[in-house]
Design a protein around this motif. Sequence first.
Motif, PDB file in Angstrom:
ATOM      1  N   GLU A 174      36.838  42.458  35.505  1.00  0.00           N
ATOM      2  CA  GLU A 174      37.548  43.161  34.444  1.00  0.00           C
ATOM      3  C   GLU A 174      38.275  44.402  34.947  1.00  0.00           C
ATOM      4  O   GLU A 174      39.269  44.835  34.369  1.00  0.00           O
ATOM      5  CB  GLU A 174      36.569  43.545  33.331  1.00  0.00           C
ATOM      6  N   CYS A 177      41.514  42.579  37.092  1.00  0.00           N
ATOM      7  CA  CYS A 177      42.161  41.318  36.731  1.00  0.00           C
ATOM      8  C   CYS A 177      43.599  41.507  36.252  1.00  0.00           C
ATOM      9  O   CYS A 177      44.465  40.668  36.533  1.00  0.00           O
ATOM     10  CB  CYS A 177      41.354  40.566  35.682  1.00  0.00           C
ATOM     11  N   LEU A 207      38.118  39.246  29.546  1.00  0.00           N
ATOM     12  CA  LEU A 207      39.050  38.897  30.623  1.00  0.00           C
ATOM     13  C   LEU A 207      40.338  38.316  30.051  1.00  0.00           C
ATOM     14  O   LEU A 207      41.436  38.687  30.472  1.00  0.00           O
ATOM     15  CB  LEU A 207      38.396  37.909  31.586  1.00  0.00           C
TER      16      LEU A 207
END
Length: 221
Positions: A174, A177, A207
Amino acid sequence: MGKSFDPRLYLVIGPENCAHYTILEVVRQALEGGITLIQYRDKYSDTDTQVQNVVSLMNVAKEFQVPVLVNDRPDVAKQAEADGVHLGQSDEGVQQARILLGKNAIIGLTVKNESHIKTAPIESLDYLGIGGVCPTESKVNPDAPLGVNGLLEMLKVSRAYGDLPTTAIAGIDESNCDAIAATGVNGLAVVSAICGQVDPKTATQRLRQKIDPFFEKGIAV
């Protein structure tokens, strides 16, 4: 070459990766959270166990119409009637896998440097997995991480040699990304960012929320 698939958020999972739940429990939660592609990676179980596990995963994944690929083992993919296979540079050849699994199978190949891209049998592949991008503890990787800049250079080379979709892997979570999605890859492959979490479904949703703005709708290829 193979069937259509969406590599946007690609879960790589094996027995040793699951910290709090069984593989099936993690996969179901990840599917509910929005995972779009699954790779079963198992370096230790015997062939029969791997086939059984892949069949079980496919029974769950088909409810969500998400393909399941097998890492390294075209023979396991064939026996389990999986959707395809992901191969490394030292695994069984891509062309042999294509012959074994047929034209509808999804076949991906790991590429770690420019030479790998230039020598890849593009005509027999459906995507390239570029990595490792960031440091990771989920897999032993003797090569230095590419980082975002290295990934950008690899993407330039890939596009010069064809239009295969690309996925990035290693150390993606996280915290990074969105920066990796912003490079222009077609998808992100994650392991511990989902498998190692107490709440895999929520982790997957978070995500997706971060990376979806970088991907157009209908990314499936």
